[in-house]
Design an enzyme around this catalytic site. Structure first.
Site, PDB file in Angstrom:
ATOM      1  N   GLY A 132      -5.036 -16.733  -2.018  1.00 35.20           N
ATOM      2  CA  GLY A 132      -4.011 -16.932  -1.013  1.00 35.20           C
ATOM      3  C   GLY A 132      -2.819 -17.789  -1.361  1.00 35.20           C
ATOM      4  O   GLY A 132      -1.856 -17.823  -0.581  1.00 35.20           O
TER       5      GLY A 132
ATOM      6  N   CYS B  61      11.434  10.016   4.507  1.00 31.15           N
ATOM      7  CA  CYS B  61      11.907  10.501   5.807  1.00 31.15           C
ATOM      8  C   CYS B  61      11.359   9.601   6.904  1.00 31.15           C
ATOM      9  O   CYS B  61      10.459   9.982   7.649  1.00 31.15           O
ATOM     10  CB  CYS B  61      11.457  11.930   6.010  1.00 31.15           C
ATOM     11  N   GLU B  62      11.920   8.419   7.009  1.00 29.27           N
ATOM     12  CA  GLU B  62      11.384   7.384   7.889  1.00 29.27           C
ATOM     13  C   GLU B  62      12.457   6.304   7.990  1.00 29.27           C
ATOM     14  O   GLU B  62      12.864   5.753   6.980  1.00 29.27           O
ATOM     15  CB  GLU B  62      10.127   6.828   7.190  1.00 29.27           C
TER      16      GLU B  62
ATOM     17  N   ARG C 250      -2.198 -12.495  -5.667  1.00 29.58           N
ATOM     18  CA  ARG C 250      -0.741 -12.576  -5.710  1.00 29.58           C
ATOM     19  C   ARG C 250      -0.236 -13.566  -6.763  1.00 29.58           C
ATOM     20  O   ARG C 250       0.674 -13.266  -7.530  1.00 29.58           O
ATOM     21  CB  ARG C 250      -0.237 -13.007  -4.329  1.00 29.58           C
TER      22      ARG C 250
ATOM     23  N   TYR D  62       0.695  -6.218  -4.743  1.00 26.81           N
ATOM     24  CA  TYR D  62       0.717  -5.394  -3.525  1.00 26.81           C
ATOM     25  C   TYR D  62       1.887  -4.421  -3.489  1.00 26.81           C
ATOM     26  O   TYR D  62       2.405  -4.109  -2.425  1.00 26.81           O
ATOM     27  CB  TYR D  62       0.699  -6.292  -2.272  1.00 26.81           C
TER      28      TYR D  62
HETATM   29  C1  LIG Z   1      -6.694 -10.549  -0.447  1.00 28.75           C
HETATM   30  C2  LIG Z   1      -7.820 -11.408  -0.851  1.00 28.75           C
HETATM   31  C3  LIG Z   1      -7.665 -12.270  -1.936  1.00 28.75           C
HETATM   32  C4  LIG Z   1      -6.378 -12.427  -2.700  1.00 28.75           C
HETATM   33  O1  LIG Z   1      -5.375 -12.982  -1.929  1.00 28.75           O
HETATM   34  P1  LIG Z   1      -3.951 -13.387  -2.604  1.00 28.75           P
HETATM   35  O2  LIG Z   1      -3.142 -13.800  -1.451  1.00 28.75           O
HETATM   36  O3  LIG Z   1      -3.433 -12.156  -3.253  1.00 28.75           O
HETATM   37  O4  LIG Z   1      -4.207 -14.478  -3.565  1.00 28.75           O
HETATM   38  C5  LIG Z   1      -8.760 -13.006  -2.309  1.00 28.75           C
HETATM   39  N1  LIG Z   1      -9.941 -12.912  -1.664  1.00 28.75           N
HETATM   40  C6  LIG Z   1     -10.123 -12.081  -0.623  1.00 28.75           C
HETATM   41  C7  LIG Z   1     -11.438 -12.010   0.034  1.00 28.75           C
HETATM   42  C8  LIG Z   1      -9.069 -11.308  -0.170  1.00 28.75           C
HETATM   43  O5  LIG Z   1      -9.248 -10.505   0.877  1.00 28.75           O
END
Ligand SMILES: *Cc1c(COP(=O)(O)O)cnc(C)c1O
Length: 434
Positions: A250, A363-364, A295, A393
């Site tokens: 995250g 087309c959106e 990410r 992503y």
């Molecule tokens: C999406 C997710 C991640 C990765 O999250 P990032 O924001 O890309 O670092 C890690 N663990 C779980 C369980 C997730 O669903």
């Protein structure tokens, strides 16, 4: 000029460079739309986590790359070579890790919905651990493990009740989340007691994941504290002391100049301090710590190149710059309103004062890549447009809407380039039609 990431620059011809390479030349050689991935940057980002983990957490702790951020063989191979574990969330991602030659004992499988077929496939491939999301899944994995006469490693996904204050669609740690089992309601305790009764599941510990694109001061520190308190509480109540604490992924990355950037080693050191102090205060052994960055491993390693198809100036209203890609290769603006830095790759010496919207060709009406951007006034058909920080992503969320084929992924390494995923052709798209 300074850019949103240090792998972006400008050369003597005023062309945008990525990982030191001329983006106009890359667009010419490989065609557009084109995903570029800076392999050196991916390796660098992995090392930030790996080194910080070694310096901070107990032996056996390991960061896992969340493959959903960008899942193809080369990226799995690269992160595994660096020594990361991998998290997968579907049979397709498992197959990708297997095909990349990844040691499956270092692969974990979180997700909030696993079919019996998914469970069998993961066990066939020797998955290191399941991250179990719910009671039904727990019982299904137990049944399959019993049938096979094996003991399956697993973590339980719990929701610590932490709101990371990000976009609602990527908040996952709150009590009412669709993911995991809530601590606050007492359901997590029942879940743990039930898991401990299963004869074919070896419970390694607990997992949580509070959200994505998280910049909050102390979100992971708070999550760690809540989870450690809970580990200690559960030890008192059940006698079971969790060996592993997985704090999920995250950490956010900057997409535009105004975004903050996160010092990963400093953040991990700070989480480590909380873990040490809290465990000492609670009188429990420090768990092995896992994290699952997606990410922050691949986002700034990516850039997408497009060519302009049209510039539409609607007299008295707004304007659109239409490109040869769109929500099919990058749905993030349409989904979340995500910000991006957009540059005219061949016109870096010109003033960018033409306020416009970068529109895709699907087309959106919602098929936009970014609104309110500034490009040079001379922008015209054939120009190369770069969208920065698209490594996470984008490829993994790409679709075939309107039956557009997905762009290739070209890796950049040490001044050279190579194709990691080839361009999808009409033949590829027709392959499944009977
Ligand atoms: C999406 C997710 C991640 C990765 O999250 P990032 O924001 O890309 O670092 C890690 N663990 C779980 C369980 C997730 O669903």
């Amino acid at each position: 000029m300074t850019f949103v990431c240090s792998n972006i620059g400008v050369n003597a011809e005023n062309h945008l460079t990525f990982a030191g390479q001329d983006t106009l030349r890359l667009a010419e050689e490989y065609g557009t739309p084109l995903y570029l991935m800076d392999e050196d940057r991916i390796r660098h980002n992995c090392r930030l986590y790996l080194d910080a983990f070694r310096n901070t957490f107990r032996e056996g702790s390991l960061p896992h790359y969340a493959a959903k951020a960008a899942a193809f063989k080369t990226v799995c191979r690269v992160v595994a070579e660096e020594g990361m574990g991998i998290d997968v969330c579907s049979p397709g991602e498992i197959a990708t890790a297997v095909a990349a030659g990844v040691d499956m004992s270092r692969v974990m499988f979180p997700s909030n919905g696993k079919s019996d077929g998914d469970i069998r496939y993961a066990m066939d491939k020797g998955i290191g651990a399941f991250v179990i999301d719910n009671v039904e899944e727990l019982l299904a994995i137990e049944a399959e493990a019993e049938k096979r006469g094996v003991t399956q490693n697993a973590l339980l996904r719990l929701t610590p009740g932490i709101d990371p204050h990000t976009y609602a669609a990527v908040d996952t740690g709150k009590v009412d989340s669709k993911f995991g089992v809530a601590i606050e309601t007492g359901q997590a305790e029942d879940f743990i007691r039930l898991a401990l009764k299963q004869k074919h599941i070896r419970l390694l510990g607990y997992h949580c994941h509070v959200g994505s694109q998280v910049f909050g001061e102390d979100v992971f520190e708070r999550a760690a504290a809540v989870m450690l308190d809970y580990i200690a509480e559960m030890e008192k109540k059940t006698g079971y002391l969790a060996e592993v604490l997985d704090l999920g992924g995250g950490y956010g990355v900057p997409y535009v100049a105004e975004d903050p950037s996160i010092d990963i080693p400093a953040k991990i050191a700070s989480v480590g301090k909380v873990v040490k102090e809290r465990c000492a205060a609670l009188g429990i052994r420090e768990p092995k710590v896992m994290m699952e960055p997606g990410r922050s491993i691949v986002a700034d390693a990516g850039m997408t190149l497009y060519r302009v198809l049209a510039v539409k100036r609607i007299t008295g209203y707004k304007s659109y710059v239409t490109i040869d890609g769109g929500m099919t290769d990058d749905p993030r603006y349409a989904l979340y309103g995500s910000r991006y830095t957009v540059l005219a790759a061949g016109k870096m010496g010109e003033r960018a004062d033409f306020r416009t919207t970068l529109a895709g060709r699907c087309c959106e009406s919602g098929d936009l890549i970014q609104e309110n951007i500034l490009l040079p006034d001379s922008v015209c058909r054939g120009d190369v447009i770069a969208v920065c920080t698209t490594g996470a992503y984008n490829y993994s969320m790409a679709s075939n809407y309107n039956r557009f084929g997905r762009p290739p992924v070209v890796m950049l390494r040490g001044g050279k380039s190579y194709v990691a995923v080839r361009r999808e052709t009409a033949e590829d798209l027709l392959r499944l039609d009977v």
